[in-house]
Design a protein around this motif. Structure first.
Motif, short mmCIF file in Angstrom:
data_model
loop_
_atom_site.label_atom_id
_atom_site.label_comp_id
_atom_site.label_asym_id
_atom_site.label_seq_id
_atom_site.Cartn_x
_atom_site.Cartn_y
_atom_site.Cartn_z
N THR A 1 7.87 10.24 -6.26
CA THR A 1 7.17 8.98 -6.04
C THR A 1 6.37 9.10 -4.74
OG1 THR A 1 9.09 8.08 -4.86
CG2 THR A 1 8.94 7.59 -7.21
N PRO A 2 5.42 8.20 -4.51
CA PRO A 2 4.65 8.27 -3.26
C PRO A 2 5.56 8.05 -2.05
CG PRO A 2 3.64 6.74 -4.80
CD PRO A 2 4.97 7.12 -5.37
N TYR A 3 5.16 8.64 -0.92
CA TYR A 3 5.86 8.33 0.32
C TYR A 3 5.72 6.84 0.61
CZ TYR A 3 6.53 13.26 1.46
OH TYR A 3 6.93 14.57 1.46
N PRO A 4 6.67 6.23 1.34
CA PRO A 4 6.66 4.77 1.54
C PRO A 4 5.35 4.20 2.06
CG PRO A 4 8.72 5.70 2.32
CD PRO A 4 7.84 6.86 1.94
N GLU A 5 4.65 4.86 2.95
CA GLU A 5 3.42 4.31 3.52
C GLU A 5 2.16 4.76 2.78
OE1 GLU A 5 3.51 2.05 6.00
OE2 GLU A 5 5.68 2.21 5.87
N CYS A 6 2.34 5.46 1.68
CA CYS A 6 1.21 6.01 0.94
C CYS A 6 0.54 4.93 0.07
CB CYS A 6 1.69 7.15 0.04
SG CYS A 6 0.39 7.91 -0.92
N ALA A 7 -0.76 4.79 0.22
CA ALA A 7 -1.52 3.84 -0.60
C ALA A 7 -2.16 4.59 -1.77
CB ALA A 7 -2.60 3.17 0.24
N ARG A 8 -2.14 3.97 -2.91
CA ARG A 8 -2.74 4.60 -4.08
C ARG A 8 -4.26 4.62 -3.94
NH1 ARG A 8 -1.76 2.85 -10.39
NH2 ARG A 8 -3.42 4.14 -11.24
#
Length: 117
Positions: free
Chosen positions: A54-61
């Motif tokens: 899954t994306p890292y917590p602060e990662c924006a799509r």
């Protein structure tokens, strides 16, 4: 006696925080893993973790096609870490993560286990 299990992605990264990879990478020209007994560094085979991809917590799509492309793969996959004998050495770093379907054997995947005490 503790349980033996796959490490989380964070545990894997923490275990190698002071290690330099001595793995066998693409540049060796040997396209099958040659594992070194008792070694503690990473490389030669991708190592499974128990963490979902899954994306890292602060990662924006990202907008557009890139965000759509990444979203397809960030679903029902598990994280692999380390790199393999078909990975360029310049890509090997603690934060390098990947995913593959577990039934696909072409990407030189392996395991390293963690133990709960």
């Amino acid at each position: 006696m503790g349980w033996v299990r796959l490490p989380s992605e964070q545990e894997w990264e923490w275990a190698f925080r002071h290690e330099k990879s001595d793995g066998q990478f693409l540049e060796s020209g040997i396209y099958h893993p040659k594992l070194k007994p008792g070694r503690n560094a990473f490389g030669s085979v991708w190592e499974w973790t128990r963490s979902p991809y899954t994306p890292y917590p602060e990662c924006a799509r990202p907008d557009g096609a890139l965000g759509e492309y990444n979203a397809k793969f960030m679903s029902s996959q598990m994280v692999l870490r380390g790199g393999s004998c078909t990975t360029p050495e310049g890509h090997a770093r603690l934060t390098y993560r990947n995913f593959f379907h577990p039934d696909k054997r072409w990407q030189f995947n392996g395991i390293r286990l963690a133990k709960d005490y």
